[in-house]
Motif scaffolding. Structure first.
Motif, PDB file in Angstrom:
ATOM      1  N   UNK A 226       0.843  -1.214   0.000  1.00 35.55           N
ATOM      2  CA  UNK A 226       0.000   0.000   0.000  1.00 35.55           C
ATOM      3  C   UNK A 226       0.867   1.249   0.000  1.00 35.55           C
ATOM      4  N   UNK A 227       1.921   1.246   0.850  1.00 36.31           N
ATOM      5  CA  UNK A 227       2.818   2.407   0.904  1.00 36.31           C
ATOM      6  C   UNK A 227       3.513   2.631  -0.426  1.00 36.31           C
ATOM      7  N   UNK A 228       3.919   1.516  -1.060  1.00 31.17           N
ATOM      8  CA  UNK A 228       4.568   1.634  -2.357  1.00 31.17           C
ATOM      9  C   UNK A 228       3.612   2.214  -3.394  1.00 31.17           C
ATOM     10  N   UNK A 229       2.358   1.730  -3.373  1.00 30.12           N
ATOM     11  CA  UNK A 229       1.358   2.256  -4.308  1.00 30.12           C
ATOM     12  C   UNK A 229       1.055   3.720  -4.036  1.00 30.12           C
ATOM     13  N   UNK A 231       3.131   5.876  -2.680  1.00 34.66           N
ATOM     14  CA  UNK A 231       4.284   6.656  -3.130  1.00 34.66           C
ATOM     15  C   UNK A 231       4.232   6.865  -4.651  1.00 34.66           C
ATOM     16  N   UNK A 232       3.874   5.773  -5.379  1.00 35.14           N
ATOM     17  CA  UNK A 232       3.757   5.898  -6.836  1.00 35.14           C
ATOM     18  C   UNK A 232       2.631   6.845  -7.206  1.00 35.14           C
ATOM     19  N   UNK A 233       1.494   6.751  -6.480  1.00 34.03           N
ATOM     20  CA  UNK A 233       0.355   7.624  -6.778  1.00 34.03           C
ATOM     21  C   UNK A 233       0.703   9.080  -6.492  1.00 34.03           C
ATOM     22  N   UNK A 234       1.370   9.313  -5.356  1.00 29.71           N
ATOM     23  CA  UNK A 234       1.769  10.691  -5.010  1.00 29.71           C
ATOM     24  C   UNK A 234       2.750  11.229  -6.038  1.00 29.71           C
ATOM     25  N   UNK A 235       3.683  10.369  -6.450  1.00 30.76           N
ATOM     26  CA  UNK A 235       4.664  10.796  -7.442  1.00 30.76           C
ATOM     27  C   UNK A 235       3.976  11.144  -8.768  1.00 30.76           C
ATOM     28  N   UNK A 236       3.040  10.283  -9.187  1.00 33.75           N
ATOM     29  CA  UNK A 236       2.305  10.556 -10.426  1.00 33.75           C
ATOM     30  C   UNK A 236       1.460  11.811 -10.294  1.00 33.75           C
ATOM     31  N   UNK A 237       0.802  11.968  -9.140  1.00 31.89           N
ATOM     32  CA  UNK A 237      -0.047  13.135  -8.920  1.00 31.89           C
ATOM     33  C   UNK A 237       0.773  14.422  -8.903  1.00 31.89           C
ATOM     34  N   UNK A 238       1.920  14.357  -8.251  1.00 32.08           N
ATOM     35  CA  UNK A 238       2.798  15.531  -8.192  1.00 32.08           C
ATOM     36  C   UNK A 238       3.287  15.915  -9.584  1.00 32.08           C
ATOM     37  N   UNK A 239       3.657  14.878 -10.354  1.00 33.85           N
ATOM     38  CA  UNK A 239       4.106  15.129 -11.721  1.00 33.85           C
ATOM     39  C   UNK A 239       2.991  15.757 -12.557  1.00 33.85           C
ATOM     40  N   UNK A 240       1.759  15.220 -12.374  1.00 35.03           N
ATOM     41  CA  UNK A 240       0.615  15.751 -13.122  1.00 35.03           C
ATOM     42  C   UNK A 240       0.327  17.198 -12.739  1.00 35.03           C
ATOM     43  N   UNK A 241       0.412  17.482 -11.426  1.00 32.11           N
ATOM     44  CA  UNK A 241       0.168  18.856 -10.979  1.00 32.11           C
ATOM     45  C   UNK A 241       1.216  19.820 -11.508  1.00 32.11           C
ATOM     46  N   UNK A 242       2.469  19.353 -11.545  1.00 36.13           N
ATOM     47  CA  UNK A 242       3.526  20.212 -12.077  1.00 36.13           C
ATOM     48  C   UNK A 242       3.283  20.502 -13.564  1.00 36.13           C
ATOM     49  N   UNK A 243       2.873  19.441 -14.277  1.00 35.26           N
ATOM     50  CA  UNK A 243       2.577  19.652 -15.705  1.00 35.26           C
ATOM     51  C   UNK A 243       1.411  20.607 -15.887  1.00 35.26           C
ATOM     52  N   UNK A 244       0.349  20.458 -15.087  1.00 40.21           N
ATOM     53  CA  UNK A 244      -0.806  21.342 -15.191  1.00 40.21           C
ATOM     54  C   UNK A 244      -0.436  22.776 -14.822  1.00 40.21           C
ATOM     55  N   UNK A 245       0.431  22.884 -13.809  1.00 37.95           N
ATOM     56  CA  UNK A 245       0.864  24.222 -13.398  1.00 37.95           C
ATOM     57  C   UNK A 245       1.639  24.910 -14.516  1.00 37.95           C
ATOM     58  N   UNK A 246       2.504  24.129 -15.174  1.00 39.91           N
ATOM     59  CA  UNK A 246       3.248  24.699 -16.303  1.00 39.91           C
ATOM     60  C   UNK A 246       2.307  25.117 -17.434  1.00 39.91           C
ATOM     61  N   UNK A 247       1.296  24.252 -17.675  1.00 37.99           N
ATOM     62  CA  UNK A 247       0.325  24.597 -18.718  1.00 37.99           C
ATOM     63  C   UNK A 247      -0.447  25.861 -18.362  1.00 37.99           C
TER      64      UNK A 247
END
Length: 314
Positions: A226-229, A231-247
């Motif tokens: 669960x922790x690994x998932x 961490x992956x979800x947070x990493x993906x979400x953070x990446x998505x937010x950064x991309x949206x912020x740049x957009x």
């Protein structure tokens, strides 16, 4: 002392292949403990009775001569356990031990008088050894067979003593006294039932501990997953937010330029409207002003659609 304890601990693990012990593994450990303890007892016995062993070998009684042999058999059992031949080591010991220390001496020495106590006590102790060295759950055939033979030996011990007593040095009044037989049976039942119950309690508690340990390990694996998932979800979400912020930043920069043109024209037209008094000029300014307002409204709707699209992607 610490090194000795560690050394004895390693010896007791001979033949045990897994850290998660089952019934068989524990019986192997118990057999190693027996193979270590009995030689110590017999060596102490030989020291106490040292005078009897300082005579020529030809004058030794069989039961004295066999003591060092039993010590060697214990060391042989340890060696077999170390090599992983654990069943053979335990079977050989359970068979050979009563033969050498009880049955053969009775026949060769014509039932010495001290065997009135040594023989029934030896049978009781032999029953305890069987329960310590064999699992009732997973070695039922061997356990039941040896316990049956042990029980037969206990029931028949007065008759055996009398049968091999060729020199008639055992008082018949004692051997034939029924309470002599009943006391032997009583102590056999008492010790064997108590040790059987104790072993059952120990096995049950160990099983509960192992089950709890397994449950904790499974839950730990689930939590790690669960922790690994997460961490992956947070990493993906953070990446998505950064991309949206740049957009959004790019859109904000782009939209600022989209709005600046109509806004500047509207501001200029308003200023002209205040300066001009001619009707034709005012009509022209009004037309241009409406066009600029329409363009500004269109740009605002376009920006709104882009914001809503980006918001749905987040």
């Amino acid at each position: 002392m610490k090194n000795t304890s560690a050394w004895l601990g390693r010896i007791s693990r001979f033949g045990v292949k897994s850290e998660n012990e089952d019934d068989i593994s524990r019986r192997v450990v118990f057999s190693n403990v027996i193979f270590i303890s009995l030689p110590v007892v017999y060596i102490i016995f030989m020291i106490i009775d040292l005078e009897s062993y300082l005579i020529p070998i030809s004058q030794l009684r069989f039961d004295q001569f066999v003591v060092p042999i039993v010590i060697l058999i214990c060391f042989c059992g340890l060696y077999l356990n170390k090599k992983g031949i654990t069943t053979l080591s335990r079977v050989l010991f359970i068979i050979v031990w009563p033969l050498l220390l009880h049955l053969i001496p009775i026949k060769l020495l014509f039932s010495p008088s001290d065997y009135m106590l040594a023989y029934p006590f030896g049978i009781v102790f032999h029953g305890l050894l069987i329960q310590l060295m064999f699992s009732f759950k997973h070695e039922k055939v061997l356990f039941s067979l040896f316990m049956l033979i042990n029980a037969i030996g206990m029931i028949s011990f007065p008759a055996l003593l009398v049968y091999f007593d060729s020199d008639n040095d055992i008082p018949r009044a004692i051997v034939n006294y029924r309470y002599y037989f009943f006391d032997g049976i009583l102590y056999w039942l008492l010790f064997n039932l108590v040790i059987f119950y104790i072993m059952h309690i120990i096995e049950s508690n160990i099983q509960r501990i192992n089950d709890a340990k397994l449950l904790i390990e499974n839950q730990k694996e689930e939590l790690d997953s669960i922790n690994q998932n997460l961490e992956m979800l947070i990493e993906q979400r953070t990446k998505s937010l950064l991309e949206q912020n740049n957009k959004l930043q790019k859109h904000a920069f782009f939209n600022a330029h989209l709005l600046r043109g109509p806004f500047c024209r509207i501001k200029g037209l308003v200023n002209l409207q205040e300066l001009s008094s001619e009707k034709d000029d005012l009509d022209a300014i009004k037309i241009r002003l409406e066009e600029s307002l329409s363009e500004l409204d269109s740009r605002l709707h376009e920006i709104q659609r882009m914001v809503e699209t980006n918001s749905s992607d987040i």
